[in-house]
Design a protein around this motif. Structure first.
Motif, PDB file in Angstrom:
ATOM      1  N   ASN A  61       0.880  -1.161   0.000  1.00 21.29           N
ATOM      2  CA  ASN A  61       0.000   0.000   0.000  1.00 21.29           C
ATOM      3  C   ASN A  61       0.924   1.219   0.000  1.00 21.29           C
ATOM      4  N   PHE A  62       1.094   1.795  -1.173  1.00 22.42           N
ATOM      5  CA  PHE A  62       2.012   2.899  -1.362  1.00 22.42           C
ATOM      6  C   PHE A  62       1.233   4.207  -1.329  1.00 22.42           C
ATOM      7  N   GLN A  63       1.494   5.016  -0.314  1.00 23.20           N
ATOM      8  CA  GLN A  63       0.859   6.321  -0.170  1.00 23.20           C
ATOM      9  C   GLN A  63       1.956   7.378  -0.291  1.00 23.20           C
ATOM     10  N   LYS A  64       2.132   7.902  -1.507  1.00 20.60           N
ATOM     11  CA  LYS A  64       3.273   8.769  -1.763  1.00 20.60           C
ATOM     12  C   LYS A  64       3.231  10.059  -0.949  1.00 20.60           C
ATOM     13  N   ALA A  65       2.054  10.669  -0.861  1.00 23.19           N
ATOM     14  CA  ALA A  65       1.948  11.933  -0.132  1.00 23.19           C
ATOM     15  C   ALA A  65       2.263  11.739   1.340  1.00 23.19           C
ATOM     16  N   ALA A  66       1.850  10.620   1.880  1.00 19.35           N
ATOM     17  CA  ALA A  66       2.098  10.322   3.296  1.00 19.35           C
ATOM     18  C   ALA A  66       3.458   9.693   3.509  1.00 19.35           C
TER      19      ALA A  66
END
Lengths: 113, 115
Positions: free
Chosen positions: B67-72
């Motif tokens: 689960n890649f959350q770039k902004a976070a």
């Protein structure tokens, strides 16, 4: 060879002696990395070679540690005047590039007595 | 400088269940790669999965997904249908930095799969 080869797999040395650890990367891999892993700990970056560029030595913990990479292939990590705190597994990795990933050797377990 | 934080030193899961390992990172680079490596007791580092930062789609490899959350700046690993052979240390890593491509790891999460 098919993988990254490290030798010796185990090394016991007396405090104060010098040791050399060898890493033979996958043929053609331009990047080579050394890491230190103390018992139960994470991987501590030591040094990184990329092609003919000057190596990134920012992770070497003291001037007792040095590394060379000859002919863009085999690398030797040298620890002079070993101390007990140098006891750890030393891992080597090589890579063709970030997008491809990194292949690790099985490591050298160094024990300083 | 790039940093990686794995906030769970140890985790356990029952065989056949699902577990998620957390990883957060910090980087000033726009182009970078994220990795999960597995290290069983044999101490051989094995690549589990990798993610290119500029790709929105989460990477998947069989029972392993991220689960890649770039902004976070978060990059968690989900292991589905856990197997006894999944017992290992798991390291999250980041590489990037222009021509350097250095690879930095977190301190790892020790995962135990219980029968």
């Amino acid at each position: 060879g098919a993988g990254v080869s490290q030798s010796p797999s185990n090394k016991v040395t007396e405090k104060g002696k010098d040791v050399e650890l060898r890493c033979d990367p996958i043929s053609g891999h331009t990047a080579l990395y050394w890491y230190r892993q103390s018992l139960g700990q994470g991987l501590e970056f030591l040094i990184y070679f990329q092609g003919n560029s000057a190596p990134d030595k920012s992770g070497l913990p003291s001037d007792r540690f040095s590394a060379e990479r000859t002919g863009g292939s085999v690398s030797t990590l040298t620890i002079q005047r070993t101390q007990q705190e140098d006891s750890a597994v030393y891992l080597c990795a090589s890579s063709l590039g970030q997008a491809v990933g990194y292949t690790f050797g099985s490591g050298t377990r160094l024990t300083v007595v | 400088a790039q940093t990686v934080t794995q906030s769970q030193p140890e985790m356990s899961v029952q065989e056949a269940e699902t577990v998620t390992l957390s990883c957060t990172y910090d980087t000033s680079e726009n182009n970078y790669y994220l990795f999960w490596y597995k290290q069983p007791p044999s101490r051989q580092m094995i690549l589990v999965i990798r993610q290119e930062a500029y790709k929105q789609q989460n990477a998947t490899e069989n029972r392993f997904s991220v689960n890649f959350q770039k902004a976070a700046k978060s990059f968690s690993l989900k292991i589905s249908d856990s197997q006894l052979g999944d017992t290992a240390m798991y390291f999250c890593g980041i590489s990037g930095g222009g021509s350097q491509g250095n690879l930095i790891f977190g301190k790892g999460t020790k995962l135990s799969v219980k029968p």
